[in-house]
Design a protein around this motif. Sequence first.
Motif, PDB file in Angstrom:
ATOM      1  N   VAL A   5      18.130  -3.477 -16.423  1.00  0.00           N
ATOM      2  CA  VAL A   5      19.536  -3.452 -16.839  1.00  0.00           C
ATOM      3  C   VAL A   5      19.923  -4.687 -17.641  1.00  0.00           C
ATOM      4  CG1 VAL A   5      20.354  -1.948 -14.992  1.00  0.00           C
ATOM      5  CG2 VAL A   5      20.263  -4.418 -14.601  1.00  0.00           C
ATOM      6  N   ARG A   6      18.945  -5.470 -18.077  1.00  0.00           N
ATOM      7  CA  ARG A   6      19.272  -6.621 -18.916  1.00  0.00           C
ATOM      8  C   ARG A   6      19.553  -6.180 -20.347  1.00  0.00           C
ATOM      9  NH1 ARG A   6      15.062 -10.468 -16.645  1.00  0.00           N
ATOM     10  NH2 ARG A   6      14.211 -10.581 -18.760  1.00  0.00           N
ATOM     11  N   SER A   7      19.077  -5.026 -20.734  1.00  0.00           N
ATOM     12  CA  SER A   7      19.434  -4.387 -21.997  1.00  0.00           C
ATOM     13  C   SER A   7      20.023  -3.026 -21.665  1.00  0.00           C
ATOM     14  CB  SER A   7      18.207  -4.230 -22.901  1.00  0.00           C
ATOM     15  OG  SER A   7      17.689  -5.498 -23.262  1.00  0.00           O
ATOM     16  N   TYR A   8      20.607  -2.390 -22.677  1.00  0.00           N
ATOM     17  CA  TYR A   8      21.271  -1.111 -22.422  1.00  0.00           C
ATOM     18  C   TYR A   8      20.271   0.024 -22.621  1.00  0.00           C
ATOM     19  CZ  TYR A   8      25.171   2.175 -22.125  1.00  0.00           C
ATOM     20  OH  TYR A   8      26.037   3.163 -21.728  1.00  0.00           O
ATOM     21  N   LEU A   9      19.641   0.422 -21.508  1.00  0.00           N
ATOM     22  CA  LEU A   9      18.711   1.549 -21.520  1.00  0.00           C
ATOM     23  C   LEU A   9      19.495   2.800 -21.145  1.00  0.00           C
ATOM     24  CD1 LEU A   9      15.730  -0.141 -19.613  1.00  0.00           C
ATOM     25  CD2 LEU A   9      16.303  -0.243 -22.052  1.00  0.00           C
ATOM     26  N   PHE A  10      19.514   3.762 -22.040  1.00  0.00           N
ATOM     27  CA  PHE A  10      20.364   4.938 -21.838  1.00  0.00           C
ATOM     28  C   PHE A  10      20.091   5.627 -20.509  1.00  0.00           C
ATOM     29  CE2 PHE A  10      21.937   6.115 -26.359  1.00  0.00           C
ATOM     30  CZ  PHE A  10      22.134   4.783 -26.651  1.00  0.00           C
ATOM     31  N   TRP A  11      18.814   5.722 -20.127  1.00  0.00           N
ATOM     32  CA  TRP A  11      18.489   6.440 -18.890  1.00  0.00           C
ATOM     33  C   TRP A  11      18.899   5.650 -17.649  1.00  0.00           C
ATOM     34  CZ3 TRP A  11      15.063   4.534 -22.453  1.00  0.00           C
ATOM     35  CH2 TRP A  11      14.275   3.433 -22.075  1.00  0.00           C
ATOM     36  N   GLU A  12      19.060   4.337 -17.775  1.00  0.00           N
ATOM     37  CA  GLU A  12      19.512   3.531 -16.643  1.00  0.00           C
ATOM     38  C   GLU A  12      21.028   3.619 -16.475  1.00  0.00           C
ATOM     39  OE1 GLU A  12      17.914   1.934 -14.385  1.00  0.00           O
ATOM     40  OE2 GLU A  12      15.858   1.892 -15.159  1.00  0.00           O
ATOM     41  N   PHE A  13      21.733   3.593 -17.590  1.00  0.00           N
ATOM     42  CA  PHE A  13      23.193   3.602 -17.524  1.00  0.00           C
ATOM     43  C   PHE A  13      23.772   5.011 -17.587  1.00  0.00           C
ATOM     44  CE2 PHE A  13      22.235  -0.700 -18.860  1.00  0.00           C
ATOM     45  CZ  PHE A  13      23.077  -1.433 -18.045  1.00  0.00           C
ATOM     46  N   GLY A  14      22.910   6.000 -17.862  1.00  0.00           N
ATOM     47  CA  GLY A  14      23.333   7.384 -17.759  1.00  0.00           C
ATOM     48  C   GLY A  14      24.093   7.941 -18.944  1.00  0.00           C
ATOM     49  N   LYS A  15      24.253   7.183 -20.019  1.00  0.00           N
ATOM     50  CA  LYS A  15      25.008   7.668 -21.165  1.00  0.00           C
ATOM     51  C   LYS A  15      24.855   6.688 -22.323  1.00  0.00           C
ATOM     52  CE  LYS A  15      29.546   7.068 -21.042  1.00  0.00           C
ATOM     53  NZ  LYS A  15      29.811   5.937 -21.939  1.00  0.00           N
ATOM     54  N   SER A  16      25.248   7.148 -23.498  1.00  0.00           N
ATOM     55  CA  SER A  16      25.307   6.253 -24.647  1.00  0.00           C
ATOM     56  C   SER A  16      26.656   5.539 -24.647  1.00  0.00           C
ATOM     57  CB  SER A  16      25.145   7.054 -25.940  1.00  0.00           C
ATOM     58  OG  SER A  16      26.210   7.998 -26.052  1.00  0.00           O
ATOM     59  N   PRO A  17      26.770   4.413 -25.345  1.00  0.00           N
ATOM     60  CA  PRO A  17      28.083   3.765 -25.464  1.00  0.00           C
ATOM     61  C   PRO A  17      29.092   4.677 -26.155  1.00  0.00           C
ATOM     62  CG  PRO A  17      26.330   2.263 -26.107  1.00  0.00           C
ATOM     63  CD  PRO A  17      25.706   3.625 -25.984  1.00  0.00           C
ATOM     64  N   ASP A  18      30.371   4.338 -26.021  1.00  0.00           N
ATOM     65  CA  ASP A  18      31.435   5.134 -26.625  1.00  0.00           C
ATOM     66  C   ASP A  18      31.835   4.610 -28.003  1.00  0.00           C
ATOM     67  OD1 ASP A  18      32.403   7.057 -24.340  1.00  0.00           O
ATOM     68  OD2 ASP A  18      32.052   5.113 -23.409  1.00  0.00           O
ATOM     69  N   VAL A  19      31.764   3.307 -28.195  1.00  0.00           N
ATOM     70  CA  VAL A  19      32.131   2.704 -29.474  1.00  0.00           C
ATOM     71  C   VAL A  19      31.119   1.609 -29.803  1.00  0.00           C
ATOM     72  CG1 VAL A  19      33.919   1.487 -30.794  1.00  0.00           C
ATOM     73  CG2 VAL A  19      34.586   3.092 -28.995  1.00  0.00           C
ATOM     74  N   VAL A  20      30.639   1.597 -31.045  1.00  0.00           N
ATOM     75  CA  VAL A  20      29.834   0.472 -31.518  1.00  0.00           C
ATOM     76  C   VAL A  20      30.532  -0.126 -32.735  1.00  0.00           C
ATOM     77  CG1 VAL A  20      27.615   1.281 -30.649  1.00  0.00           C
ATOM     78  CG2 VAL A  20      28.371   1.970 -32.925  1.00  0.00           C
ATOM     79  N   ILE A  21      30.439  -1.436 -32.871  1.00  0.00           N
ATOM     80  CA  ILE A  21      31.089  -2.148 -33.974  1.00  0.00           C
ATOM     81  C   ILE A  21      30.047  -3.016 -34.669  1.00  0.00           C
ATOM     82  CG2 ILE A  21      32.903  -3.774 -34.628  1.00  0.00           C
ATOM     83  CD1 ILE A  21      34.356  -3.010 -32.028  1.00  0.00           C
ATOM     84  N   GLU A  22      29.987  -2.902 -35.983  1.00  0.00           N
ATOM     85  CA  GLU A  22      29.143  -3.775 -36.794  1.00  0.00           C
ATOM     86  C   GLU A  22      30.042  -4.629 -37.681  1.00  0.00           C
ATOM     87  OE1 GLU A  22      26.047  -4.452 -36.813  1.00  0.00           O
ATOM     88  OE2 GLU A  22      25.099  -2.828 -35.685  1.00  0.00           O
ATOM     89  N   ILE A  23      29.760  -5.933 -37.714  1.00  0.00           N
ATOM     90  CA  ILE A  23      30.499  -6.871 -38.551  1.00  0.00           C
ATOM     91  C   ILE A  23      29.588  -7.265 -39.707  1.00  0.00           C
ATOM     92  CG2 ILE A  23      31.705  -9.081 -38.631  1.00  0.00           C
ATOM     93  CD1 ILE A  23      31.955  -8.795 -35.526  1.00  0.00           C
TER      94      ILE A  23
END
Length: 319
Positions: A92-110
């Motif tokens: 859980v130190r990175s966002y692994l989709f299968w660990e957190f059960g879903k993809s993020p809802d919003v991503v932002i690139e600057i």
Amino acid sequence: MSEKLTLLPHEYPDTSNMILEDDTPLDSFINEKQQRLLTTVFYSGAEIPINAPFIVAANVGLFSYVGDSGIVPDVFLSLNIPGGEQWWKRNVRSYLFWEFGKSPDVVIEIVSPTPGNELGSKLTKYAQLRIPYYVLYDPLQKLSKTFVQVFQLHGSSYIPKNDAWFADVNLGLILWNGVFENLNGTWLRWCDELGNVIKTGDEIAAEKNLEISQKDTQISQKDAEISQKDAEISQKDTQISQKDAEISQKDTQISQKDVQIKQALLLAIEMGLKLKFGDEYVGILSDISQIEDLKLLEAIASQIPQISSMDELRKLFSE
């Protein structure tokens, strides 16, 4: 809202050979501040209109499957994510989709001075990850004349969105001119449905401190006004006391004069009676001396030459 992913315990993949962290540095102080403004607001005591557990992070990799090289958005928001009590664990130190059960809802690139294919491979990748909203903030207008571009997932690809309000998330984004951490500029910030900026805990505390300071100033002004009025009242009381003292002094002077006048009238009456009646006046003189009415004493003194007896004299002050 992104879709839930469900895996059974035995279906969790082995991530031991995956590179989940590479410590790639940030590209500028401005971007770092912008990323922090978009993330720390959620964890600083701000009034966030979200009633679900969430994760907001900057520069954390997203991995959808084992073998995925991952993609690192500047900022992402994911709702309905349980706490993260053991962030030190590798899975859980990175966002692994299968660990957190879903993809993020919003991503932002600057977009930095050197664009990173934000409208190319990243746009395609985020769509493949089925992230509902992709926001591109281009403060230097490197990619277009538009500062903020918003894309919404439609099927398997993104379509442009005319606004930056995310109904499923109950949050939006807005450009805001102001000071963040002593730096004045234009910032991308989270907002509510009415376009009101979500204030950070520091901003809320600063406003409360300002209100307290203003109230303290008002109280000090009122105290000063009260003190001034008290001084004026005290001055008036002093003036009244002085006038009372003057009146009292005058009364004393008048009283002293009345005593002197009475003594003079009694002396005149005594001498007039003695000349007219001899020693017979002594008894009536004691009664006359009890009279406080100076006019009556004057009348008695003036009538002594005309009276013929003590009884006639007594009638002058006994009636």
